[in-house]
Design a protein around this motif. Sequence first.
Motif, PDB file in Angstrom:
ATOM      1  N   HIS A 114       0.823  -1.209   0.000  1.00  0.00           N
ATOM      2  CA  HIS A 114       0.000   0.000   0.000  1.00  0.00           C
ATOM      3  C   HIS A 114       0.862   1.266   0.000  1.00  0.00           C
ATOM      4  CE1 HIS A 114      -3.644  -2.348   0.679  1.00  0.00           C
ATOM      5  NE2 HIS A 114      -2.942  -3.045   1.563  1.00  0.00           N
TER       6      HIS A 114
ATOM      7  N   THR B   4       3.986   4.008  15.105  1.00  0.00           N
ATOM      8  CA  THR B   4       2.758   3.286  14.796  1.00  0.00           C
ATOM      9  C   THR B   4       2.958   1.803  15.129  1.00  0.00           C
ATOM     10  OG1 THR B   4       3.208   2.597  12.504  1.00  0.00           O
ATOM     11  CG2 THR B   4       2.508   4.879  12.854  1.00  0.00           C
TER      12      THR B   4
ATOM     13  N   SER C 260      -0.621  -2.166   5.425  1.00  0.00           N
ATOM     14  CA  SER C 260      -2.059  -1.933   5.622  1.00  0.00           C
ATOM     15  C   SER C 260      -2.469  -0.631   4.944  1.00  0.00           C
ATOM     16  CB  SER C 260      -2.393  -1.848   7.117  1.00  0.00           C
ATOM     17  OG  SER C 260      -1.962  -3.015   7.803  1.00  0.00           O
ATOM     18  N   PRO C 261      -3.699  -0.526   4.479  1.00  0.00           N
ATOM     19  CA  PRO C 261      -4.156   0.709   3.844  1.00  0.00           C
ATOM     20  C   PRO C 261      -4.135   1.875   4.833  1.00  0.00           C
ATOM     21  CG  PRO C 261      -5.693  -1.105   3.448  1.00  0.00           C
ATOM     22  CD  PRO C 261      -4.745  -1.571   4.492  1.00  0.00           C
ATOM     23  N   ALA C 262      -4.008   3.071   4.295  1.00  0.00           N
ATOM     24  CA  ALA C 262      -4.032   4.280   5.122  1.00  0.00           C
ATOM     25  C   ALA C 262      -5.405   4.452   5.768  1.00  0.00           C
ATOM     26  CB  ALA C 262      -3.698   5.497   4.278  1.00  0.00           C
ATOM     27  N   THR C 263      -5.409   4.984   6.977  1.00  0.00           N
ATOM     28  CA  THR C 263      -6.662   5.276   7.671  1.00  0.00           C
ATOM     29  C   THR C 263      -6.959   6.766   7.705  1.00  0.00           C
ATOM     30  OG1 THR C 263      -5.521   5.357   9.803  1.00  0.00           O
ATOM     31  CG2 THR C 263      -6.446   3.229   9.118  1.00  0.00           C
ATOM     32  N   ARG C 264      -6.004   7.579   7.257  1.00  0.00           N
ATOM     33  CA  ARG C 264      -6.225   9.018   7.174  1.00  0.00           C
ATOM     34  C   ARG C 264      -5.329   9.613   6.097  1.00  0.00           C
ATOM     35  NH1 ARG C 264      -4.688  11.773  12.747  1.00  0.00           N
ATOM     36  NH2 ARG C 264      -6.342  10.340  13.440  1.00  0.00           N
ATOM     37  N   THR C 265      -5.672  10.798   5.657  1.00  0.00           N
ATOM     38  CA  THR C 265      -4.872  11.519   4.675  1.00  0.00           C
ATOM     39  C   THR C 265      -4.484  12.873   5.259  1.00  0.00           C
ATOM     40  OG1 THR C 265      -6.825  12.495   3.618  1.00  0.00           O
ATOM     41  CG2 THR C 265      -6.023  10.387   2.740  1.00  0.00           C
TER      42      THR C 265
ATOM     43  N   ASP D 223     -10.104  11.889   7.872  1.00  0.00           N
ATOM     44  CA  ASP D 223     -10.421  10.462   7.780  1.00  0.00           C
ATOM     45  C   ASP D 223     -10.735  10.130   6.329  1.00  0.00           C
ATOM     46  OD1 ASP D 223     -13.087  11.164   7.224  1.00  0.00           O
ATOM     47  OD2 ASP D 223     -13.776  10.761   9.272  1.00  0.00           O
ATOM     48  N   LEU D 224     -11.025   8.865   6.055  1.00  0.00           N
ATOM     49  CA  LEU D 224     -11.206   8.441   4.664  1.00  0.00           C
ATOM     50  C   LEU D 224     -12.487   8.959   4.044  1.00  0.00           C
ATOM     51  CD1 LEU D 224      -9.832   4.788   4.792  1.00  0.00           C
ATOM     52  CD2 LEU D 224      -8.633   6.931   4.303  1.00  0.00           C
ATOM     53  N   ASP D 225     -13.382   9.516   4.865  1.00  0.00           N
ATOM     54  CA  ASP D 225     -14.595  10.141   4.349  1.00  0.00           C
ATOM     55  C   ASP D 225     -14.417  11.629   4.119  1.00  0.00           C
ATOM     56  OD1 ASP D 225     -16.116   7.769   4.361  1.00  0.00           O
ATOM     57  OD2 ASP D 225     -16.493   7.983   6.518  1.00  0.00           O
TER      58      ASP D 225
END
Length: 249
Positions: free
Chosen positions: A25, A162, A185-190, A220-222
């Motif tokens: 990722h 982390t 693992s995929p990112a949980t925030r940008t 967050d991802l949203d």
Amino acid sequence: MKRYGEWWWDGKQYAMTRAEDKLPHVIKKHRTPLLRQLKDVDMQLQYNKITNLKLAVRQLNRVVLQPGETFSYWRLIGNTTRRKGYVDGMILHYGKVTVGVGGGLCQLSNLIYWITLHTPLTVTERYRHSYDVFPDSSRSQPFGSGATCAYNYLDLQIKNETTIPYQLIVYLTDTHLTGEWRTASPATRTYEVYEKDHQFTFESWGGYVRHNTIFRHAYDLDGNLLDDEFVTENHAITMYEPFLTYEGE
């Protein structure tokens, strides 16, 4: 000598291992052009810089930063000597363009610092440029968002606080230096890095100083804003007439 002592006895776990397989990722990727025409600077120094970058990225590419470990720019690269193949490149010394073996590697430390600001990794040692030598030319990043380096006392160090490993990928194409942080693992925030309070001030000694502060938004991802974090502040003596330059552009 103090730095060598720290590397061996400061109790930090330094990242030293590499993995041939890339972690899946990509958290942040960025690239910067290898060649820039700089005023009053011999273009050959730019070509020499590419030679130096090729040698340095071999020491950094695919290194894995495990939880609890610290990435040290200079511990991984080592001293940039002619014996290792490094050549003369451009070095900025107290606001003046000079020539030194291994010159030009600040482009690599700048890139690594910039992509790190877009991750949850923690920058534990970074030095800002004290002089603003060249006016902005197609700059895509805020002023002061890089990290100067000088073996071995001006280091760039990054700690993984982390719970997952990160992997640094750096390489050159024909035209660009490219870097990316990868994880399992995929990112949980940008993150969005931006500047505030950018200004030039005219000082009593007859010159200009450039100032700004760097912040970053965490989402967050949203796309919901989670945090607005202070990163650093910058103050640099300007080695050109800033307002004349901007009017000319």
